[in-house]
Design a protein around this motif. Structure first.
Motif, PDB file in Angstrom:
ATOM      1  N   VAL A 188     -12.257  37.802 -17.632  1.00  0.00           N
ATOM      2  CA  VAL A 188     -11.359  38.664 -18.405  1.00  0.00           C
ATOM      3  C   VAL A 188     -12.044  39.993 -18.734  1.00  0.00           C
ATOM      4  CG1 VAL A 188     -10.054  38.884 -20.553  1.00  0.00           C
ATOM      5  CG2 VAL A 188     -10.104  36.697 -19.352  1.00  0.00           C
ATOM      6  N   GLY A 189     -13.326  39.934 -19.071  1.00  0.00           N
ATOM      7  CA  GLY A 189     -14.055  41.156 -19.387  1.00  0.00           C
ATOM      8  C   GLY A 189     -14.176  42.092 -18.205  1.00  0.00           C
ATOM      9  N   SER A 190     -14.468  41.540 -17.020  1.00  0.00           N
ATOM     10  CA  SER A 190     -14.575  42.382 -15.831  1.00  0.00           C
ATOM     11  C   SER A 190     -13.219  42.954 -15.445  1.00  0.00           C
ATOM     12  CB  SER A 190     -15.159  41.579 -14.669  1.00  0.00           C
ATOM     13  OG  SER A 190     -14.281  40.518 -14.297  1.00  0.00           O
ATOM     14  N   LEU A 246     -13.360  52.937 -22.336  1.00  0.00           N
ATOM     15  CA  LEU A 246     -14.160  52.020 -21.518  1.00  0.00           C
ATOM     16  C   LEU A 246     -15.424  51.577 -22.250  1.00  0.00           C
ATOM     17  CD1 LEU A 246     -14.984  50.643 -18.845  1.00  0.00           C
ATOM     18  CD2 LEU A 246     -15.857  52.847 -18.077  1.00  0.00           C
ATOM     19  N   LEU A 247     -16.171  52.525 -22.775  1.00  0.00           N
ATOM     20  CA  LEU A 247     -17.416  52.200 -23.467  1.00  0.00           C
ATOM     21  C   LEU A 247     -17.156  51.418 -24.756  1.00  0.00           C
ATOM     22  CD1 LEU A 247     -19.464  55.498 -23.009  1.00  0.00           C
ATOM     23  CD2 LEU A 247     -19.653  53.365 -21.736  1.00  0.00           C
ATOM     24  N   GLY A 248     -16.102  51.798 -25.479  1.00  0.00           N
ATOM     25  CA  GLY A 248     -15.776  51.100 -26.714  1.00  0.00           C
ATOM     26  C   GLY A 248     -15.456  49.637 -26.488  1.00  0.00           C
ATOM     27  N   ALA A 249     -14.731  49.341 -25.403  1.00  0.00           N
ATOM     28  CA  ALA A 249     -14.377  47.954 -25.102  1.00  0.00           C
ATOM     29  C   ALA A 249     -15.626  47.123 -24.838  1.00  0.00           C
ATOM     30  CB  ALA A 249     -13.440  47.906 -23.896  1.00  0.00           C
ATOM     31  N   VAL A 250     -16.586  47.710 -24.119  1.00  0.00           N
ATOM     32  CA  VAL A 250     -17.815  46.991 -23.792  1.00  0.00           C
ATOM     33  C   VAL A 250     -18.678  46.781 -25.036  1.00  0.00           C
ATOM     34  CG1 VAL A 250     -19.954  47.075 -22.468  1.00  0.00           C
ATOM     35  CG2 VAL A 250     -17.823  47.852 -21.428  1.00  0.00           C
ATOM     36  N   ILE A 251     -18.883  47.856 -25.800  1.00  0.00           N
ATOM     37  CA  ILE A 251     -19.804  47.811 -26.942  1.00  0.00           C
ATOM     38  C   ILE A 251     -19.268  46.926 -28.064  1.00  0.00           C
ATOM     39  CG2 ILE A 251     -20.857  49.194 -28.774  1.00  0.00           C
ATOM     40  CD1 ILE A 251     -21.023  51.492 -26.737  1.00  0.00           C
ATOM     41  N   PHE A 252     -18.027  47.187 -28.491  1.00  0.00           N
ATOM     42  CA  PHE A 252     -17.496  46.462 -29.642  1.00  0.00           C
ATOM     43  C   PHE A 252     -17.093  45.033 -29.295  1.00  0.00           C
ATOM     44  CE2 PHE A 252     -16.869  50.890 -31.068  1.00  0.00           C
ATOM     45  CZ  PHE A 252     -17.574  50.814 -32.256  1.00  0.00           C
ATOM     46  N   GLY A 253     -16.726  44.803 -28.026  1.00  0.00           N
ATOM     47  CA  GLY A 253     -16.448  43.435 -27.615  1.00  0.00           C
ATOM     48  C   GLY A 253     -17.677  42.556 -27.734  1.00  0.00           C
ATOM     49  N   ALA A 309     -11.819  57.322 -29.410  1.00  0.00           N
ATOM     50  CA  ALA A 309     -11.431  56.430 -28.316  1.00  0.00           C
ATOM     51  C   ALA A 309     -12.238  55.140 -28.357  1.00  0.00           C
ATOM     52  CB  ALA A 309     -11.621  57.126 -26.975  1.00  0.00           C
ATOM     53  N   MET A 310     -13.520  55.246 -28.660  1.00  0.00           N
ATOM     54  CA  MET A 310     -14.382  54.065 -28.701  1.00  0.00           C
ATOM     55  C   MET A 310     -13.927  53.080 -29.778  1.00  0.00           C
ATOM     56  SD  MET A 310     -18.223  55.564 -28.036  1.00  0.00           S
ATOM     57  CE  MET A 310     -18.922  53.919 -28.200  1.00  0.00           C
ATOM     58  N   VAL A 311     -13.671  53.577 -30.987  1.00  0.00           N
ATOM     59  CA  VAL A 311     -13.273  52.665 -32.067  1.00  0.00           C
ATOM     60  C   VAL A 311     -11.857  52.138 -31.849  1.00  0.00           C
ATOM     61  CG1 VAL A 311     -14.870  53.631 -33.762  1.00  0.00           C
ATOM     62  CG2 VAL A 311     -12.592  54.621 -33.551  1.00  0.00           C
ATOM     63  N   SER A 312     -10.975  52.957 -31.274  1.00  0.00           N
ATOM     64  CA  SER A 312      -9.611  52.487 -30.989  1.00  0.00           C
ATOM     65  C   SER A 312      -9.634  51.369 -29.962  1.00  0.00           C
ATOM     66  CB  SER A 312      -8.748  53.650 -30.486  1.00  0.00           C
ATOM     67  OG  SER A 312      -8.603  54.653 -31.463  1.00  0.00           O
ATOM     68  N   GLY A 353     -12.238  49.524 -29.246  1.00  0.00           N
ATOM     69  CA  GLY A 353     -12.932  48.390 -29.848  1.00  0.00           C
ATOM     70  C   GLY A 353     -12.007  47.539 -30.677  1.00  0.00           C
ATOM     71  N   TYR A 354     -11.156  48.177 -31.468  1.00  0.00           N
ATOM     72  CA  TYR A 354     -10.217  47.415 -32.291  1.00  0.00           C
ATOM     73  C   TYR A 354      -9.231  46.641 -31.411  1.00  0.00           C
ATOM     74  CZ  TYR A 354      -6.974  45.982 -35.859  1.00  0.00           C
ATOM     75  OH  TYR A 354      -6.188  45.200 -36.676  1.00  0.00           O
ATOM     76  N   LEU A 355      -8.719  47.299 -30.385  1.00  0.00           N
ATOM     77  CA  LEU A 355      -7.712  46.665 -29.542  1.00  0.00           C
ATOM     78  C   LEU A 355      -8.276  45.444 -28.830  1.00  0.00           C
ATOM     79  CD1 LEU A 355      -4.742  47.201 -28.868  1.00  0.00           C
ATOM     80  CD2 LEU A 355      -5.493  48.411 -26.829  1.00  0.00           C
ATOM     81  N   VAL A 356      -9.544  45.513 -28.405  1.00  0.00           N
ATOM     82  CA  VAL A 356     -10.174  44.370 -27.760  1.00  0.00           C
ATOM     83  C   VAL A 356     -10.373  43.228 -28.749  1.00  0.00           C
ATOM     84  CG1 VAL A 356     -12.325  43.557 -26.723  1.00  0.00           C
ATOM     85  CG2 VAL A 356     -11.308  45.695 -25.944  1.00  0.00           C
TER      86      VAL A 356
END
Length: 580
Positions: free
Chosen positions: A481-483, A163-170, A213-216, A218-221
């Motif tokens: 899409v982000g929400s 969850l945090l990785g998607a927000v931060i890296f996105g 989990a964060m970097v994984s 982040g990459y997927l997003v």
């Protein structure tokens, strides 16, 4: 930007250059699927009993006797069973899972005993069945009995990192570029993945897995955005959808490596090594022209377009700088003519509740994201507990996603978004009900039903990305899409806890997913169909989707500069004549 899209599409929707970029970047999504599901086997809890303070000479389990405790595991059928052992000094102990009892005044080895006993805690550790797994994180750090909750917390804490990785890296990808974030997150997946194998205690294990989990995530997003910005409109639906397919291949890899490697830290290293090929070559991936142009870096964007055209053996119609100057002139004239009423307005999540129609749509879309993620991970995580071969079960659960995304693409193009989404949500609810009716001793039928459920929820989960983008106007499309993605992550955090509810009732996960999927499927019927409809630009236009006013709207292309279009057409004709 419309003119830039035309030039970009002219260079090829999905030719050699885009294919190389797509498959290179999507390959790393395999690693994301691996790390998301790795704990399925890494956190396995084998059969176990308390250890004893001495050497065992005789073992009694029911009507069977042996000299080694390991021989009792093949007969172990219930957690209510216990093992009776006799030590070298003649003491007789009853070994249970979370306690042990010493028989007082008895020297005769028998299974049933009604005399006095002294109950002790498992202060000497535990004895584990290592016939299937030589070691797991459970056996490594004794995550059983009063520490069992720590083992169950492994997957939810990982999903919190997702969850945090998607927000931060996105957000960072919009600021510093897609390429740099892909470099950082893919390298992080390799380094953190290897580091997990060398953690010295449970807490360091959880922390490093959280970072992994964060970097994984982040990459997927970022990879979804990256491939979308490189693939032309004609191939965009199929290309973005099948990034999910690479994720599914990662799940299949988990099953295969789990079958071959039975020591958790070796298993983790083998899984992490799959990232290495991409880490070694990802530095060659170029930045997307769209991001470069958004940053005003026209020369760099031109270089990428030229490389793309050279690989695809086409000629670029004109220079990016010319198009940008025309675009800027149009923008200035439009603002002057409208008395500067087009001043950019900042939008917030409150705009997703612009009026009753949009608010109801937002709640429904959020539920679809939540339900899709919840069902996806409940079916995946519970597959190893269905009976039969757990490795084959997980492999099949991953493999069934591949045709699901093909069906999703065909359904979206032929039947429509809503008309594909609703039946498959309802089907997943129906399949959950059927699973509860199948006898527990019929593992084959249960596995097939679970695969069908994963297939149905996979179709729904796959198409919601594009459907959400089409339901909202340009001004809040990314926000929508982000929400939705945030709700998706919440569903993935809740999913492991649903699976753990099997201790309350074996079919509790299916009951929860079935109810949520049914309600969501009913609400989806009220969403407007977007197939063949133009993308909306304002909230007012989006609110009219599915209403009578919407039927009067006609798809009108944006105004184009005659000079620019003439250049594009002339270059197109020259390119086609050369190719012929």
């Amino acid at each position: 930007m419309t003119r830039l899209i035309l030039v970009f599409n002219f260079a090829g929707s999905f030719l050699l250059f885009q294919a190389c970029v797509y498959f290179a970047s999507a390959f790393q999504a395999i690693s994301c699927g691996i790390h998301y599901l790795a704990s399925v086997f890494m956190a396995v809890t084998p059969k176990f009993v308390c250890s004893v303070p001495g050497n065992v000479t005789s073992v009694l389990f029911g009507n069977s006797s042996s000299s080694r405790i390991e021989a009792a595991w093949t007969l172990w059928t219930s957690t209510e069973n216990y093992i009776v052992v006799q030590l070298e000094n003649g003491d007789i102990w009853e070994l249970d899972q979370c306690s042990r009892s010493k028989r007082e005044g008895s020297s005769y080895l028998e299974y049933e005993y009604s005399g006095n006993k002294s109950v002790f805690s498992c202060s000497d550790g535990y004895i584990y069945d290592n016939t299937k797994w030589k070691s797991t994180i459970v056996t490594e750090w004794d995550l059983v009995c009063h520490r069992e909750w720590l083992a169950k917390l492994t997957q939810p804490t990982f999903m919190l990192g997702v969850l945090l990785g998607a927000v931060i890296f996105g957000d960072m990808a919009d600021r510093v570029g897609r390429r740099y974030i892909m470099w950082f997150t893919s390298t992080g997946q390799f380094l953190f993945g290897i580091a997990v194998a060398f953690t010295f205690d449970y807490y360091s294990f959880v922390i490093i897995r959280f970072l992994l989990a964060m970097v994984s995530s982040g990459y997927l997003v970022v990879v979804f955005v990256y491939v979308t910005e490189y693939v032309g409109i004609k191939a965009r639906t199929w290309a973005s959808m099948h990034v999910h397919a690479f994720f599914a291949v990662g799940i299949m890899a988990v099953a295969l490596v789990g079958f071959l490697v039975r020591t958790w830290w070796v298993y983790q290293i083998f899984l992490s090594v799959t990232t290495l090929p991409f880490v070694l070559c990802c530095w060659m991936l170029p930045e997307t022209p769209f991001w470069l142009l958004s940053e005003g870096r026209h020369e760099e964007a031109q270089k990428v377009i030229n490389i793309m055209a050279r690989w695809n053996k086409v000629s670029t119609p004109c220079k990016i700088s010319e198009l940008c100057s025309v675009e800027q002139d149009d923008l200035v004239s439009n603002r002057t003519g409208d008395n500067d009423t087009s001043t950019t307005k900042k939008h917030s999540i409150l705009d997703l509740f612009y009026n009753w129609h949009i608010a109801r749509r937002t709640i429904t879309v959020w539920l679809i994201w939540f339900t899709g993620s919840l069902g996806y991970y409940v079916f995946s995580l519970s597959s190893v507990n269905l009976g039969g071969n757990e490795y084959l079960n997980l492999f099949l659960i991953g493999a069934v996603e591949l045709p699901a995304y093909v069906i999703a693409c065909l359904g979206m193009d032929k039947l429509g978004r809503r008309n594909t989404l609703t039946p498959f949500l309802m089907a997943s609810a129906l399949i959950c009900a059927l699973i509860m009716l199948i006898p527990q001793d019929s593992s084959t039928l249960t596995i097939l039903a679970n695969m069908a459920g994963k297939f149905a929820i996979g179709v729904a989960f796959g198409l919601i990305y594009l459907y959400t983008a089409e339901l909202y106007p340009t001004v809040v499309r990314s926000l929508a899409v982000g929400s939705g993605s945030m709700m998706c992550r919440i569903g993935s955090i809740v999913a492991p806890f649903c699976v753990y509810l099997t201790s309350v009732w074996i079919f509790m996960p299916q009951l929860i997913v079935g109810i949520v999927a049914f309600l969501t499927g009913m609400l989806t019927l009220m969403l407007p169909e977007t197939l063949g409809k133009p993308l909306t630009n304002t909230l007012a236009e989006a609110a009219e989707l599915g209403t009578n006013k919407d039927s009067c709207l006609e798809k009108s292309p944006p105004a184009q500069s005659g000079a620019v279009l003439e250049k594009i057409e002339m270059a197109s004709q020259e390119s086609h004549s050369t190719a012929e």
